[in-house]
Design a protein around this motif. Structure first.
Motif, PDB file in Angstrom:
ATOM      1  N   HIS A 167       5.462  -3.281   7.198  1.00  0.00           N
ATOM      2  CA  HIS A 167       5.845  -1.859   7.283  1.00  0.00           C
ATOM      3  C   HIS A 167       6.606  -1.578   8.584  1.00  0.00           C
ATOM      4  O   HIS A 167       7.562  -0.818   8.601  1.00  0.00           O
ATOM      5  CB  HIS A 167       4.609  -0.966   7.208  1.00  0.00           C
ATOM      6  CG  HIS A 167       4.125  -0.715   5.813  1.00  0.00           C
ATOM      7  ND1 HIS A 167       4.935  -0.204   4.824  1.00  0.00           N
ATOM      8  CD2 HIS A 167       2.919  -0.885   5.226  1.00  0.00           C
ATOM      9  CE1 HIS A 167       4.243  -0.072   3.699  1.00  0.00           C
ATOM     10  NE2 HIS A 167       3.030  -0.484   3.910  1.00  0.00           N
TER      11      HIS A 167
ATOM     12  N   GLY B  86      -1.828   5.359   1.756  1.00  0.00           N
ATOM     13  CA  GLY B  86      -3.093   5.706   1.119  1.00  0.00           C
ATOM     14  C   GLY B  86      -4.264   4.970   1.758  1.00  0.00           C
ATOM     15  O   GLY B  86      -5.420   5.367   1.603  1.00  0.00           O
TER      16      GLY B  86
ATOM     17  N   GLU C 111      -4.678   9.315   1.473  1.00  0.00           N
ATOM     18  CA  GLU C 111      -5.927   9.509   0.723  1.00  0.00           C
ATOM     19  C   GLU C 111      -6.272  11.003   0.685  1.00  0.00           C
ATOM     20  O   GLU C 111      -6.713  11.527  -0.347  1.00  0.00           O
ATOM     21  CB  GLU C 111      -7.002   8.730   1.483  1.00  0.00           C
ATOM     22  CG  GLU C 111      -8.278   8.466   0.761  1.00  0.00           C
ATOM     23  CD  GLU C 111      -9.230   7.652   1.678  1.00  0.00           C
ATOM     24  OE1 GLU C 111      -8.806   7.138   2.747  1.00  0.00           O
ATOM     25  OE2 GLU C 111     -10.403   7.549   1.306  1.00  0.00           O
TER      26      GLU C 111
ATOM     27  N   PHE D  60      -4.132  13.496   0.886  1.00  0.00           N
ATOM     28  CA  PHE D  60      -3.198  14.111  -0.072  1.00  0.00           C
ATOM     29  C   PHE D  60      -3.712  13.888  -1.502  1.00  0.00           C
ATOM     30  O   PHE D  60      -3.709  14.807  -2.330  1.00  0.00           O
ATOM     31  CB  PHE D  60      -1.788  13.504   0.055  1.00  0.00           C
ATOM     32  CG  PHE D  60      -0.904  14.218   1.043  1.00  0.00           C
ATOM     33  CD1 PHE D  60      -0.947  13.915   2.391  1.00  0.00           C
ATOM     34  CD2 PHE D  60      -0.010  15.200   0.621  1.00  0.00           C
ATOM     35  CE1 PHE D  60      -0.130  14.568   3.313  1.00  0.00           C
ATOM     36  CE2 PHE D  60       0.818  15.869   1.531  1.00  0.00           C
ATOM     37  CZ  PHE D  60       0.757  15.544   2.870  1.00  0.00           C
TER      38      PHE D  60
ATOM     39  N   PRO E  10      -0.747   9.777  -8.336  1.00  0.00           N
ATOM     40  CA  PRO E  10      -1.032   9.989  -6.909  1.00  0.00           C
ATOM     41  C   PRO E  10      -0.608  11.383  -6.478  1.00  0.00           C
ATOM     42  O   PRO E  10       0.399  11.905  -6.949  1.00  0.00           O
ATOM     43  CB  PRO E  10      -0.195   8.914  -6.219  1.00  0.00           C
ATOM     44  CG  PRO E  10       0.938   8.626  -7.161  1.00  0.00           C
ATOM     45  CD  PRO E  10       0.433   8.919  -8.543  1.00  0.00           C
TER      46      PRO E  10
ATOM     47  N   GLY F 259       0.208  12.758  -3.440  1.00  0.00           N
ATOM     48  CA  GLY F 259       1.157  13.062  -2.367  1.00  0.00           C
ATOM     49  C   GLY F 259       2.407  13.765  -2.857  1.00  0.00           C
ATOM     50  O   GLY F 259       2.733  14.874  -2.398  1.00  0.00           O
TER      51      GLY F 259
ATOM     52  N   SER G  46       3.430  17.680  -2.074  1.00  0.00           N
ATOM     53  CA  SER G  46       4.608  17.970  -1.240  1.00  0.00           C
ATOM     54  C   SER G  46       5.636  18.789  -2.029  1.00  0.00           C
ATOM     55  O   SER G  46       6.311  19.642  -1.460  1.00  0.00           O
ATOM     56  CB  SER G  46       5.169  16.705  -0.610  1.00  0.00           C
ATOM     57  OG  SER G  46       6.092  16.076  -1.413  1.00  0.00           O
TER      58      SER G  46
ATOM     59  N   GLY H  43       5.059   3.289   5.256  1.00  0.00           N
ATOM     60  CA  GLY H  43       3.945   3.652   4.379  1.00  0.00           C
ATOM     61  C   GLY H  43       4.342   4.773   3.435  1.00  0.00           C
ATOM     62  O   GLY H  43       5.295   5.529   3.698  1.00  0.00           O
TER      63      GLY H  43
ATOM     64  N   VAL I 166       3.333   7.710   2.640  1.00  0.00           N
ATOM     65  CA  VAL I 166       3.414   9.120   3.021  1.00  0.00           C
ATOM     66  C   VAL I 166       4.751   9.433   3.712  1.00  0.00           C
ATOM     67  O   VAL I 166       5.189  10.585   3.750  1.00  0.00           O
ATOM     68  CB  VAL I 166       2.205   9.519   3.905  1.00  0.00           C
ATOM     69  CG1 VAL I 166       2.257  10.982   4.292  1.00  0.00           C
ATOM     70  CG2 VAL I 166       0.899   9.232   3.169  1.00  0.00           C
TER      71      VAL I 166
ATOM     72  N   ASN J 195       7.317  11.685   2.274  1.00  0.00           N
ATOM     73  CA  ASN J 195       7.163  13.147   2.343  1.00  0.00           C
ATOM     74  C   ASN J 195       8.379  13.799   3.030  1.00  0.00           C
ATOM     75  O   ASN J 195       8.711  13.489   4.170  1.00  0.00           O
ATOM     76  CB  ASN J 195       5.878  13.471   3.111  1.00  0.00           C
ATOM     77  CG  ASN J 195       5.577  14.935   3.131  1.00  0.00           C
ATOM     78  OD1 ASN J 195       6.183  15.686   3.882  1.00  0.00           O
ATOM     79  ND2 ASN J 195       4.642  15.356   2.294  1.00  0.00           N
TER      80      ASN J 195
HETATM   81  O1  KG4 Z   1       2.162   2.801   1.034  1.00  0.00           O
HETATM   82  P1  KG4 Z   1       1.734   3.256  -0.334  1.00  0.00           P
HETATM   83  O2  KG4 Z   1       2.740   3.162  -1.451  1.00  0.00           O
HETATM   84  O3  KG4 Z   1       0.464   2.484  -0.817  1.00  0.00           O
HETATM   85  C1  KG4 Z   1      -0.645   2.294  -0.019  1.00  0.00           C
HETATM   86  O4  KG4 Z   1      -1.463   3.220   0.110  1.00  0.00           O
HETATM   87  O5  KG4 Z   1      -0.751   1.169   0.550  1.00  0.00           O
HETATM   88  O6  KG4 Z   1       1.240   4.768  -0.164  1.00  0.00           O
HETATM   89  C2  KG4 Z   1       0.721   5.528  -1.210  1.00  0.00           C
HETATM   90  C3  KG4 Z   1       0.256   6.851  -0.654  1.00  0.00           C
HETATM   91  C4  KG4 Z   1      -0.527   7.678  -1.666  1.00  0.00           C
HETATM   92  O7  KG4 Z   1      -1.694   8.160  -1.032  1.00  0.00           O
HETATM   93  C5  KG4 Z   1       0.435   8.799  -2.009  1.00  0.00           C
HETATM   94  O8  KG4 Z   1      -0.205  10.000  -2.391  1.00  0.00           O
HETATM   95  C6  KG4 Z   1       1.189   8.960  -0.717  1.00  0.00           C
HETATM   96  O9  KG4 Z   1       1.385   7.648  -0.260  1.00  0.00           O
HETATM   97  N1  KG4 Z   1       2.476   9.632  -0.918  1.00  0.00           N
HETATM   98  C7  KG4 Z   1       2.799  10.819  -0.363  1.00  0.00           C
HETATM   99  C8  KG4 Z   1       4.084  11.165  -0.846  1.00  0.00           C
HETATM  100  N2  KG4 Z   1       4.500  10.160  -1.673  1.00  0.00           N
HETATM  101  C9  KG4 Z   1       3.500   9.224  -1.697  1.00  0.00           C
HETATM  102  N3  KG4 Z   1       2.111  11.599   0.478  1.00  0.00           N
HETATM  103  C10 KG4 Z   1       2.697  12.746   0.875  1.00  0.00           C
HETATM  104  N4  KG4 Z   1       3.910  13.162   0.442  1.00  0.00           N
HETATM  105  C11 KG4 Z   1       4.642  12.403  -0.407  1.00  0.00           C
HETATM  106  N5  KG4 Z   1       5.823  12.814  -0.813  1.00  0.00           N
END
Ligand code: KG4
Ligand code: ZN
Length: 387
Positions: free
Chosen positions: A159, A182, A209, A211, A223, A225, A229, A317, A319, A322
């Motif tokens: 990352h 997450g 998590e 979110f 998911p 997030g 958003s 990552g 998030v 966002n």
């Molecule tokens: O890095 P990732 O693809 O997987 C791991 O957790 O390792 O991240 C996924 C996380 C989830 O909790 C998802 O809800 C969050 O990223 N996420 C967001 C957005 N897109 C994905 N959180 C906030 N705003 C977003 N637009």
């Protein structure tokens, strides 16, 4: 150097072939092939990632993804090899705990000639151990089949360094990495290509998590997030202030740690107090929750930038997809004109195999790759930096 990389730490099965030329601090990377299968739809009904299900899916996905990636890179070898009994026995031993992957491997991979690949890089951690083991087993079998050296990679270094794929200039250290997913929320000081220090991290839930949990409270699905958003952005467009107020947990603590569990609980209590939630109220809650979470992330990121005289901020990552977070991070250069803010495009900031190839290359180039292939790889769910 051509690198085949494998990522199975969570719910994405990913394989890439990356060509690296030049050296640190300014290597040049070219993606020859890149494939990814996301299991989000499968884990949806559990409201989160279910480790043993992830493991099963990786076992099914890896072989088709490998063939697809070879084809994309125009590197699919001929299928003309008859393996020796001794090699077959070794491979069967490697696959002892992964029968489904083993069957696919012997059917589609074992007869392939050695491809034009110099190293295999695989994520050893951190992540879900049952999921990590599948990728490691696959890497070991490929390494044994073709006699190619295997390099373990740290997912978080992936990352951090994924920004190098498109970097025009060398990274200027010290680098601060804000890693938000997450599973993780941490601020990492990167002093050079091999020295990392966690300056702060979450003491409970990761921000992604939170979110996801808030989305569940608001009945928005998984998911969460992207859904939160999108709602928060809709509320911002109304130009109204939120009348609901949530705490900014630990914003004034002296350290750089975070806590998001209390914020989620505050949302839960508020929804109970309100009772029936109409769309407008959901929008307002999403907006105030997002503002609360981002206020803390930005505040602590700024504190770290100032404390450590940071030259470059990298963000990684899920998030970091966002929109509001990207906007606020990008505008940090108004406060710190000397700061470079590097945020990879979304496909590179969520889990993928390109970043694992880059992390593996950096391990090799910074002298951190294992000297031989004798030590067996091991999944390390809680892998830390500087190992
Ligand atoms: O890095 P990732 O693809 O997987 C791991 O957790 O390792 O991240 C996924 C996380 C989830 O909790 C998802 O809800 C969050 O990223 N996420 C967001 C957005 N897109 C994905 N959180 C906030 N705003 C977003 N637009
Ligand atoms: Zn990740």
């Amino acid at each position: 150097m051509k690198i085949l990389s494998i990522e199975t730490s969570c719910d994405e099965t990913a394989i890439s072939i990356l060509e690296a030329t030049g050296d640190l601090p300014n290597p040049i990377f070219k993606v020859l092939g890149n494939s990814l299968l996301s299991q989000t739809e499968i884990h949806k009904e559990f409201g989160g990632v279910f480790p043993n299900l992830a493991r099963r899916e990786h076992g099914r996905n890896l072989v088709p993804l490998l063939i697809e990636t070879f084809k994309k890179a125009s590197l699919l070898p001929d299928s003309s090899v008859n393996i020796s009994d001794e090699l077959r026995k070794d491979l069967e031993e490697i696959f002892i705990k992964e029968p489904e992957l083993s069957a696919l491997f012997f059917e589609h991979v074992a007869r392939l000639d050695k491809p034009d690949i110099d190293r295999i890089v695989v994520t050893e951690g951190p992540g879900l151990e049952p999921a990590l083991w599948v990728g490691i087993t696959f890497a070991e079998a490929l390494g044994r089949l073709w006699n190619i050296k295997i390099i373990p990679a740290n997912h978080m270094e992936g990352h951090i360094f994924s920004v190098l794929l498109d970097a025009k200039d060398p990274l200027e250290f010290p680098v601060l990495a804000l890693l938000v997913s997450g599973g993780h929320t941490e601020l990492v000081l990167v002093s050079d290509f091999k020295t990392f220090k966690i300056l702060g991290k979450t003491r409970d839930d990761a921000v992604g998590e939170a979110f996801d949990k808030v989305a569940r409270i608001l009945d928005l699905g998984y998911p969460g997030g992207p859904k939160i958003s999108a709602l928060a952005d809709l509320h911002r467009q109304t130009n109204k202030e939120s009348t609901i107020k949530f705490p900014r947990p630990m914003i004034h603590s002296k350290d750089l740690d975070f806590s998001f569990s209390g914020l989620k609980t505050a949302v839960l209590y508020k929804t109970k107090e309100i009772g029936i939630l109409n769309e407008n109220i959901k929008m307002e809650i999403a907006r105030e929750f997002e503002d609360a979470a981002l206020d803390v992330l930005i505040f602590k990121t700024k504190k770290a930038i100032e404390d450590q005289n940071i030259k470059t901020l990298v963000v990684g990552g899920g998030v970091s997809a966002n929109r509001e977070l990207r906007k606020r991070l990008t505008s940090l250069v108004e406060t710190y004109p000397y700061l470079k803010v590097l945020i990879p495009e979304i496909n590179l900031s969520t889990d993928n195999a390109i970043m694992i190839a880059i992390a593996g290359f950096i391990r090799i180039a910074s002298g951190r790759a294992p000297k031989d292939n004798l030590s067996k790889l091991k999944a390390e769910g809680n892998l830390t930096y500087n190992k």
